[in-house]
Write an enzyme that holds these catalytic residues in place. Structure first.
Site, mmCIF file in Angstrom:
data_model
loop_
_atom_site.group_PDB
_atom_site.id
_atom_site.type_symbol
_atom_site.label_atom_id
_atom_site.label_comp_id
_atom_site.label_asym_id
_atom_site.label_seq_id
_atom_site.Cartn_x
_atom_site.Cartn_y
_atom_site.Cartn_z
ATOM 1 N N THR A 30 0.848 -1.196 0.000
ATOM 2 C CA THR A 30 0.000 0.000 0.000
ATOM 3 C C THR A 30 0.883 1.245 0.000
ATOM 4 O O THR A 30 1.819 1.348 0.789
ATOM 5 C CB THR A 30 -0.914 0.000 1.237
ATOM 6 O OG1 THR A 30 -1.710 -1.199 1.193
ATOM 7 C CG2 THR A 30 -1.826 1.210 1.261
ATOM 8 N N CYS A 43 25.968 8.996 4.707
ATOM 9 C CA CYS A 43 25.801 7.554 4.821
ATOM 10 C C CYS A 43 27.102 6.873 5.228
ATOM 11 O O CYS A 43 27.115 5.890 5.938
ATOM 12 C CB CYS A 43 25.331 6.978 3.501
ATOM 13 S SG CYS A 43 24.253 8.095 2.638
#
Ligand SMILES: *Cc1c(COP(=O)(O)O)cnc(C)c1O
Length: 389
Positions: free
Chosen positions: A237, A325
């Protein structure tokens, strides 16, 4: 204390128009966009409007946009999706040595699973030579993936030319445009790309949502299986709240692109000039002209990047060493290493990326405090003392 945010390449704050629209949507619309009833249809209407806005930002059509959980998932879907669907045709992939880890590590994963990957070098400014791409192509090459602009040094790659080479050879071409969309003009047709990754939180949208542009006619194997949402490319979804925010952020980015381009570039150039005037033994990493307007990446000889970041933080200035990162892993930046930069210079690197939150007086403040910080850190450094002797 003053607070100056110079890490817009790591993430950006929500634009007020984005948070207000997300708030409205979150309070009023909860339907599942796959449901047939009015609740579902209402949610779908909002989601499809957002899809159109994201498409407009990159000159695509709405049916070519697949929403994902961010830039990382878009990169994974592009690379794994092509590898899985074309492995019968070949198992060779071409990329560069300065990609974001979302691309680099996905390619390395495939290399462990029986694919062959060519990691192209860059010149000392971080530019990939299209001729190197041409020479690396083999009969079994199924994918070329080269980023549009680098997140650490801001170098913009010759994507249009590389895209043409890929097309002439009938090879699928992916580009990670997470750092460029909304910052410089991005048009999927001009760039000759088949797949292009986007992320909302780099353009004043919410975290945890992004998109992959999939050119009409290009086939991909999905990496998530289930309910078949997003034209079966991405089951699950949809993150409707995030998508609505992403759409608004894309609309604003397109609307204000020219203005923000020249505003951040002017501030960035002032920062670069000021640093060179006030601080000795410093270099600018990346290309001087083929560069994102808001990116500056410096190396201060004899200074430890992390110490500099922490000292700046104590003065309320947020910058980064390497990329957000990789800075936790304490590995030297693979991007700066690929430029051929000696270790002592890589070690002293700091990235400052400007954006909507910055004003002229932010830059004045940085230029006021930075020279003393660098001088103090250098006074502890045997390396810097050696240089001065
Ligand atoms: C931030 C970034 C990503 C990852 O995007 P997320 O939405 O944070 O997953 C990928 N590529 C580049 C070039 C980036 O700068």
């Amino acid at each position: 204390m003053r607070s100056v945010y110079l890490d817009h390449a790591a993430t950006t704050p929500l634009h007020p128009e984005v948070s207000s629209l997300m708030g409205e949507f979150m309070r009023e619309i909860f339907g599942n966009p796959s449901s047939l009833h009015s609740f579902g249809r209402e949610a779908r209407k909002w989601m499809e409007e957002a899809r159109q806005k994201v498409a407009n930002l990159i000159g695509a059509s709405a049916e070519e946009i697949v929403f994902t959980s961010g830039g990382t998932e878009a990169d994974n879907l592009a690379i794994l999706g092509v590898a899985l669907s074309r492995s019968e045709k070949g198992r060779h992939i071409i990329t560069s040595s300065i990609e974001h880890h979302a691309v680099l590590d996905t390619c390395k994963f495939l290399a462990k699973k029986g694919f062959e990957v060519t990691f192209l070098p860059v010149d000392r400014y971080g530019i990939i030579d299209p001729d190197d791409v041409r020479k690396a192509i083999r009969k079994d090459t199924i994918l070329i993936t080269i980023m549009h602009a680098n997140n650490e040094i801001g170098t913009i790659e010759p994507i249009e030319e590389i895209g043409k080479i890929a097309r002439d050879h009938g090879i699928i071409f992916h580009t990670d445009a997470v750092q460029t969309a909304g910052k410089i003009p991005v048009d999927v047709n001009t760039l000759n790309v088949d797949l292009l990754s986007l992320s909302a939180h780099k353009i004043y949208g919410p975290k945890g949502v992004g998109a992959l542009y999939v050119r009409k006619g290009v086939r991909l194997e999905p990496i998530l299986h289930g309910g078949g949402q997003e034209r079966k490319y991405r089951s699950g979804t949809e993150n409707t709240i995030g998508i609505v925010g992403f759409g608004k952020a894309a609309e604003i980015a397109a609307r204000d692109l020219d203005q923000e381009f020249s505003r951040t570039k002017r501030l960035r150039d002032k920062l670069i000039r000021g640093i060179f005037e006030k601080i000795p033994d410093v270099r600018l990493n990346g290309h001087l002209k083929q560069r994102l307007p808001h990116n500056a990446n410096f190396s201060f000889f004899g200074v430890e990047g992390e110490s500099l970041i922490l000292s700046l933080d104590l003065q309320g200035i947020a910058a980064s060493s390497g990329s957000a990162c990789s800075s936790r892993s304490l590995q030297p930046s693979h991007v700066l290493a690929a430029l051929g930069l000696p270790y002592e210079w890589i070690h002293g690197s700091v990235r400052m990326t400007l954006g909507r939150t910055n004003t002229e007086s932010d830059i004045d403040y940085v230029l006021e405090v930075l020279p003393d910080i660098v001088a103090r850190l250098r006074s502890f450094s045997p390396l810097a003392r050696k240089l001065q002797a």
